[in-house]
Design a protein around this motif. Structure first.
Motif, PDB file in Angstrom:
ATOM      1  N   ASN A  65       0.499  -0.977  -0.223  1.00  0.00           N
ATOM      2  CA  ASN A  65       0.060  -0.013  -0.245  1.00  0.00           C
ATOM      3  C   ASN A  65       0.863   1.178  -0.443  1.00  0.00           C
ATOM      4  O   ASN A  65       0.414   2.462  -0.780  1.00  0.00           O
ATOM      5  CB  ASN A  65      -1.010  -0.148   0.879  1.00  0.00           C
ATOM      6  CG  ASN A  65      -2.227  -0.944   0.847  1.00  0.00           C
ATOM      7  OD1 ASN A  65      -2.217  -2.173   0.503  1.00  0.00           O
ATOM      8  ND2 ASN A  65      -3.224  -0.935   1.934  1.00  0.00           N
ATOM      9  N   ILE A  66       1.476   1.208   0.275  1.00  0.00           N
ATOM     10  CA  ILE A  66       2.559   2.571   0.976  1.00  0.00           C
ATOM     11  C   ILE A  66       3.943   2.838  -0.019  1.00  0.00           C
ATOM     12  O   ILE A  66       4.436   3.518  -0.299  1.00  0.00           O
ATOM     13  CB  ILE A  66       3.257   2.697   2.071  1.00  0.00           C
ATOM     14  CG1 ILE A  66       4.555   1.606   2.445  1.00  0.00           C
ATOM     15  CG2 ILE A  66       1.790   3.122   3.390  1.00  0.00           C
ATOM     16  CD1 ILE A  66       5.036   2.042   4.134  1.00  0.00           C
ATOM     17  N   GLY A 269      -6.831   1.117   3.186  1.00  0.00           N
ATOM     18  CA  GLY A 269      -6.554   2.364   2.486  1.00  0.00           C
ATOM     19  C   GLY A 269      -7.129   1.801   1.102  1.00  0.00           C
ATOM     20  O   GLY A 269      -7.720   2.552  -0.057  1.00  0.00           O
ATOM     21  N   ARG A 270      -7.540   0.216   1.058  1.00  0.00           N
ATOM     22  CA  ARG A 270      -7.473   0.037  -0.273  1.00  0.00           C
ATOM     23  C   ARG A 270      -8.872   0.861  -1.333  1.00  0.00           C
ATOM     24  O   ARG A 270      -8.818   0.359  -2.220  1.00  0.00           O
ATOM     25  CB  ARG A 270      -7.671  -1.762  -0.136  1.00  0.00           C
ATOM     26  CG  ARG A 270      -8.387  -2.324  -1.644  1.00  0.00           C
ATOM     27  CD  ARG A 270      -6.614  -1.482  -2.534  1.00  0.00           C
ATOM     28  NE  ARG A 270      -5.443  -2.315  -2.603  1.00  0.00           N
ATOM     29  CZ  ARG A 270      -4.715  -1.754  -2.680  1.00  0.00           C
ATOM     30  NH1 ARG A 270      -4.565  -1.461  -3.939  1.00  0.00           N
ATOM     31  NH2 ARG A 270      -3.259  -2.261  -2.094  1.00  0.00           N
ATOM     32  N   ILE A 271      -9.934   0.700  -0.504  1.00  0.00           N
ATOM     33  CA  ILE A 271     -11.154   1.341  -1.329  1.00  0.00           C
ATOM     34  C   ILE A 271     -11.735   2.834  -0.682  1.00  0.00           C
ATOM     35  O   ILE A 271     -12.237   3.608  -0.396  1.00  0.00           O
ATOM     36  CB  ILE A 271     -11.997   0.645  -1.560  1.00  0.00           C
ATOM     37  CG1 ILE A 271     -12.444   0.149   0.289  1.00  0.00           C
ATOM     38  CG2 ILE A 271     -11.965  -0.696  -2.124  1.00  0.00           C
ATOM     39  CD1 ILE A 271     -13.689   0.100   0.564  1.00  0.00           C
ATOM     40  N   TRP A 274     -10.108   2.648   7.014  1.00  0.00           N
ATOM     41  CA  TRP A 274      -9.093   2.680   7.349  1.00  0.00           C
ATOM     42  C   TRP A 274      -9.847   1.083   7.310  1.00  0.00           C
ATOM     43  O   TRP A 274      -9.038  -0.195   7.329  1.00  0.00           O
ATOM     44  CB  TRP A 274      -9.011   2.819   8.881  1.00  0.00           C
ATOM     45  CG  TRP A 274      -8.256   3.859   8.990  1.00  0.00           C
ATOM     46  CD1 TRP A 274      -8.839   5.413   9.083  1.00  0.00           C
ATOM     47  CD2 TRP A 274      -6.878   4.440   8.730  1.00  0.00           C
ATOM     48  NE1 TRP A 274      -8.238   6.253   9.056  1.00  0.00           N
ATOM     49  CE2 TRP A 274      -6.557   6.011   8.854  1.00  0.00           C
ATOM     50  CE3 TRP A 274      -6.194   3.211   8.133  1.00  0.00           C
ATOM     51  CZ2 TRP A 274      -5.300   5.975   8.864  1.00  0.00           C
ATOM     52  CZ3 TRP A 274      -4.599   4.021   8.356  1.00  0.00           C
ATOM     53  CH2 TRP A 274      -4.058   5.641   8.755  1.00  0.00           C
ATOM     54  N   PHE A 275     -10.857   1.548   7.264  1.00  0.00           N
ATOM     55  CA  PHE A 275     -12.218   0.216   7.277  1.00  0.00           C
ATOM     56  C   PHE A 275     -13.392  -0.207   5.957  1.00  0.00           C
ATOM     57  O   PHE A 275     -13.692   0.384   6.802  1.00  0.00           O
ATOM     58  CB  PHE A 275     -11.829  -0.451   8.505  1.00  0.00           C
ATOM     59  CG  PHE A 275     -11.495  -1.246   9.750  1.00  0.00           C
ATOM     60  CD1 PHE A 275     -10.960  -2.412   9.252  1.00  0.00           C
ATOM     61  CD2 PHE A 275     -10.737  -0.520  10.584  1.00  0.00           C
ATOM     62  CE1 PHE A 275      -9.303  -2.934  10.224  1.00  0.00           C
ATOM     63  CE2 PHE A 275      -9.334  -0.922  11.541  1.00  0.00           C
ATOM     64  CZ  PHE A 275      -8.729  -2.592  11.160  1.00  0.00           C
ATOM     65  N   ILE A 344       2.714   6.405   8.526  1.00  0.00           N
ATOM     66  CA  ILE A 344       3.137   6.245   7.023  1.00  0.00           C
ATOM     67  C   ILE A 344       1.428   6.980   6.144  1.00  0.00           C
ATOM     68  O   ILE A 344       1.647   7.970   5.480  1.00  0.00           O
ATOM     69  CB  ILE A 344       4.114   6.065   6.290  1.00  0.00           C
ATOM     70  CG1 ILE A 344       5.558   5.904   6.571  1.00  0.00           C
ATOM     71  CG2 ILE A 344       4.059   6.523   4.823  1.00  0.00           C
ATOM     72  CD1 ILE A 344       6.267   4.528   6.214  1.00  0.00           C
ATOM     73  N   LEU A 345       0.754   6.262   6.482  1.00  0.00           N
ATOM     74  CA  LEU A 345      -0.751   5.857   5.739  1.00  0.00           C
ATOM     75  C   LEU A 345      -1.730   6.962   5.849  1.00  0.00           C
ATOM     76  O   LEU A 345      -1.848   7.802   4.791  1.00  0.00           O
ATOM     77  CB  LEU A 345      -1.651   5.507   6.256  1.00  0.00           C
ATOM     78  CG  LEU A 345      -0.580   3.888   5.483  1.00  0.00           C
ATOM     79  CD1 LEU A 345      -1.931   2.395   5.811  1.00  0.00           C
ATOM     80  CD2 LEU A 345      -1.170   3.716   3.862  1.00  0.00           C
ATOM     81  N   ASP A 346      -1.278   7.854   6.908  1.00  0.00           N
ATOM     82  CA  ASP A 346      -2.071   8.710   7.708  1.00  0.00           C
ATOM     83  C   ASP A 346      -1.748  10.883   7.149  1.00  0.00           C
ATOM     84  O   ASP A 346      -1.961  11.158   6.977  1.00  0.00           O
ATOM     85  CB  ASP A 346      -2.195   8.700   9.352  1.00  0.00           C
ATOM     86  CG  ASP A 346      -3.002  10.022  10.101  1.00  0.00           C
ATOM     87  OD1 ASP A 346      -4.471  10.047   9.860  1.00  0.00           O
ATOM     88  OD2 ASP A 346      -2.541  10.801  11.304  1.00  0.00           O
ATOM     89  N   ARG A 347      -0.070  10.357   7.856  1.00  0.00           N
ATOM     90  CA  ARG A 347       0.654  11.417   7.522  1.00  0.00           C
ATOM     91  C   ARG A 347       0.658  11.644   5.946  1.00  0.00           C
ATOM     92  O   ARG A 347       0.661  12.907   5.726  1.00  0.00           O
ATOM     93  CB  ARG A 347       2.229  11.207   7.743  1.00  0.00           C
ATOM     94  CG  ARG A 347       2.726  12.367   8.041  1.00  0.00           C
ATOM     95  CD  ARG A 347       4.458  11.951   8.300  1.00  0.00           C
ATOM     96  NE  ARG A 347       4.924  11.079   7.320  1.00  0.00           N
ATOM     97  CZ  ARG A 347       5.723   9.956   7.091  1.00  0.00           C
ATOM     98  NH1 ARG A 347       5.666   9.776   8.764  1.00  0.00           N
ATOM     99  NH2 ARG A 347       6.207   9.716   6.660  1.00  0.00           N
ATOM    100  N   GLU A 348       0.690  10.850   4.970  1.00  0.00           N
ATOM    101  CA  GLU A 348       0.825  11.239   4.034  1.00  0.00           C
ATOM    102  C   GLU A 348      -0.160  10.961   2.783  1.00  0.00           C
ATOM    103  O   GLU A 348      -0.829  11.911   1.616  1.00  0.00           O
ATOM    104  CB  GLU A 348       1.723  10.156   2.597  1.00  0.00           C
ATOM    105  CG  GLU A 348       3.223  10.417   3.370  1.00  0.00           C
ATOM    106  CD  GLU A 348       4.367   9.578   2.354  1.00  0.00           C
ATOM    107  OE1 GLU A 348       3.791   9.180   1.633  1.00  0.00           O
ATOM    108  OE2 GLU A 348       5.623   9.420   2.951  1.00  0.00           O
ATOM    109  N   GLY A 349      -1.872  10.776   3.886  1.00  0.00           N
ATOM    110  CA  GLY A 349      -2.891  11.073   3.364  1.00  0.00           C
ATOM    111  C   GLY A 349      -3.209  10.374   2.192  1.00  0.00           C
ATOM    112  O   GLY A 349      -4.522  10.232   1.248  1.00  0.00           O
ATOM    113  N   LEU A 350      -2.698   9.593   2.443  1.00  0.00           N
ATOM    114  CA  LEU A 350      -2.743   7.414   1.482  1.00  0.00           C
ATOM    115  C   LEU A 350      -4.255   7.404   1.045  1.00  0.00           C
ATOM    116  O   LEU A 350      -4.505   6.553  -0.083  1.00  0.00           O
ATOM    117  CB  LEU A 350      -1.846   6.638   1.367  1.00  0.00           C
ATOM    118  CG  LEU A 350      -0.290   7.180   1.072  1.00  0.00           C
ATOM    119  CD1 LEU A 350       0.203   6.453   1.268  1.00  0.00           C
ATOM    120  CD2 LEU A 350       0.178   8.461  -0.401  1.00  0.00           C
TER     121      LEU A 350
END
Length: 465
Positions: A65-66, A269-271, A274-275, A344-350
């Motif tokens: 993901n990242i 984050g796939r769609i 988070w969930f 990282i997912l949160d910080r980078e807005g992924l």
């Protein structure tokens, strides 16, 4: 036994072909052609041993993901390995990364899903969830309420139990045996393959009625759990009809059936969430299974997140033992990896990027729908696929031996793109860092591949359109 000194003179390709039994190995083609040896990865790109570059639109296995090659991930893993590489997680021992990750997952999960059991991956998380169904109902005085309901063409893992619960086309082979007692399968909620005379709303009604009929036949006193991927991933990127999951959950509520959301693919984050269960489909599950995007593939880790209600029932009286777990449950290095990944997912807005670029991806991919070989383009977020058919009007498939999806993926590979062939599908689940420009490359390359294979099929005498 070969001497270790001989190994450096042997290529990875040769050693792999001589010694490795791969998951889902197809013996004839493997023994003939061997494997693609990947040497390096950075972001969404891979390089093989010969230095050829590929854009990985598969995302590893729904999991990178990242993106690959992140220094801060390597540092977090190395620092934890030096500080504490392993710690027993059984009975009454823990470690700081496992405790902090459990608290973080409880914070991110919907509702009262505040308890976490760590596993080694998605299969073992689902395996545990199915066993918790029996444990929970037994603790409440219903020892016979153990049956599990799943769907046709579902995939829930590759352990003996989870492959018995799942029922994906091609996974059931005569050389293996599967558990059948106490496991039931409902129709796959695939709108594209619904009966011709039904609207999507009528199809949804029919699916709900089928579930109710199964409960009436088997008995609510025997059915303990229902398991569903919010979007069936390996089963063909099946986005269910509007309202389907919510209504299935309501049936479960009426009959005291635990709802297990298998979010091994859709979480992190796939769609775009988070969930996905609550945020995308309005369902408050009793349990969520997750893995893959939990660490973005940097290390193996899975988790079962369960409700306070389930914990309270299992723990009531204080005398029971929960006799399942794994040596690597709560592994401190894997848990530290997951914590950094979530940061990282949160910080980078992924998550937001997955939703935005996923919508663009879907729009661009729809431009392939007019190609003679393409029957359906579907997906949500960064889970998408193209279904290939011989006849667009009847939705008739080509014979399996034609293997058109693998032929398409082979052409893509020659053009520097990796897509995943599954049956008659070409599936994509790229890293969440993907850009719109990279989407354009994926779609344009896939179109070229489909056109080339279509031309070859026509020359071979197949009728398309």
């Amino acid at each position: 036994m070969n001497a270790p000194a001989s190994l450096p003179n042997t290529s990875a390709f040769e050693m792999d072909r001589a010694h490795v039994l791969h998951p889902w190995a197809n013996f004839g083609p493997f023994e003939k052609a061997g494997s693609l040896v990947i040497a390096r990865g950075q972001g969404a790109k891979l390089w093989d041993e010969q230095g050829r570059e590929y854009f990985d639109a598969v995302g590893g296995m729904w999991c990178t993901n990242i993106g690959l090659g992140r220094r801060e991930m390597a540092d977090a893993i190395a620092e934890q390995a030096e500080r504490l590489a392993f710690a027993n997680h059984f009975v009454d021992m823990t470690n700081d990364p496992a405790a902090r990750l459990a608290a973080k997952l409880a914070e991110l999960a919907p509702g009262d899903l505040n308890r976490v059991h760590f596993t080694t991956g998605g299969s073992t998380a689902v395996d545990t969830a199915v066993r918790v169904v029996s444990y929970y109902h037994h603790a409440r005085g219903n020892p016979d309420k153990t049956d599990i309901v799943a769907r046709e063409n579902s995939y829930h893992g590759s352990t003996y139990l989870t492959q018995s619960v799942g029922k994906r086309n091609g996974d059931r082979i005569e050389e293996f045996r599967y558990k059948t007692e106490g496991i039931h399968h409902l129709s796959c909620p695939n709108p594209y393959r619904r009966p011709d005379h039904m609207t999507e709303a009528q199809f949804c009604d029919d699916l709900i009625a089928e579930f109710e009929a199964l409960i009436a036949k088997v008995g609510a006193d025997r059915i303990g759990g229902f398991i569903a991927e919010p979007i069936q991933a390996s089963g063909g990127i099946i986005v269910p009809p509007q309202g389907y999951l919510r209504r299935m959950w309501e049936v479960c509520q009426r009959h005291d059936i635990l709802f297990i959301a298998d979010e091994v693919v859709t979480a992190f984050g796939r769609i775009g969430h988070w969930f996905a269960s609550e945020d995308a489909f309005g369902v408050q599950p009793d349990m969520i299974t997750c893995a893959k995007g939990l660490t973005s593939g940097y290390l193996p880790l899975g988790a079962l997140i369960l409700s306070d209600r389930i914990w309270d029932a299992m723990a009531s009286g204080g005398h029971r033992w929960f006799t399942t777990g794994l040596t690597y449950s709560g592994h401190p290095v894997s848990c530290a990896c997951a914590l950094k990944n979530i940061e990282i997912l949160d910080r980078e807005g992924l998550l937001a990027n997955a939703a935005r670029v996923g919508a663009y991806f879907n729009t661009r991919l729809q431009t392939l729908a007019d190609l003679p070989l393409v029957g359906n383009v579907r997906g949500q977020g960064l889970m998408l696929c193209v279904e290939n058919v011989a006849n667009k009007a009847t939705k008739e498939l080509l014979p399996d031996e034609v293997n058109e999806s693998k032929r398409i993926s082979d052409v893509c590979e020659s053009l520097g793109l990796l897509v995943r062939p599954i049956g008659h599908l070409n599936v994509m689940s790229p890293p969440l860092i993907i850009t719109e420009a990279e989407v354009d490359f994926v779609v344009d390359t896939l179109e070229t591949a489909i056109r080339r294979v279509s031309d070859d099929l026509v020359r071979e005498g197949h009728r398309l359109g």
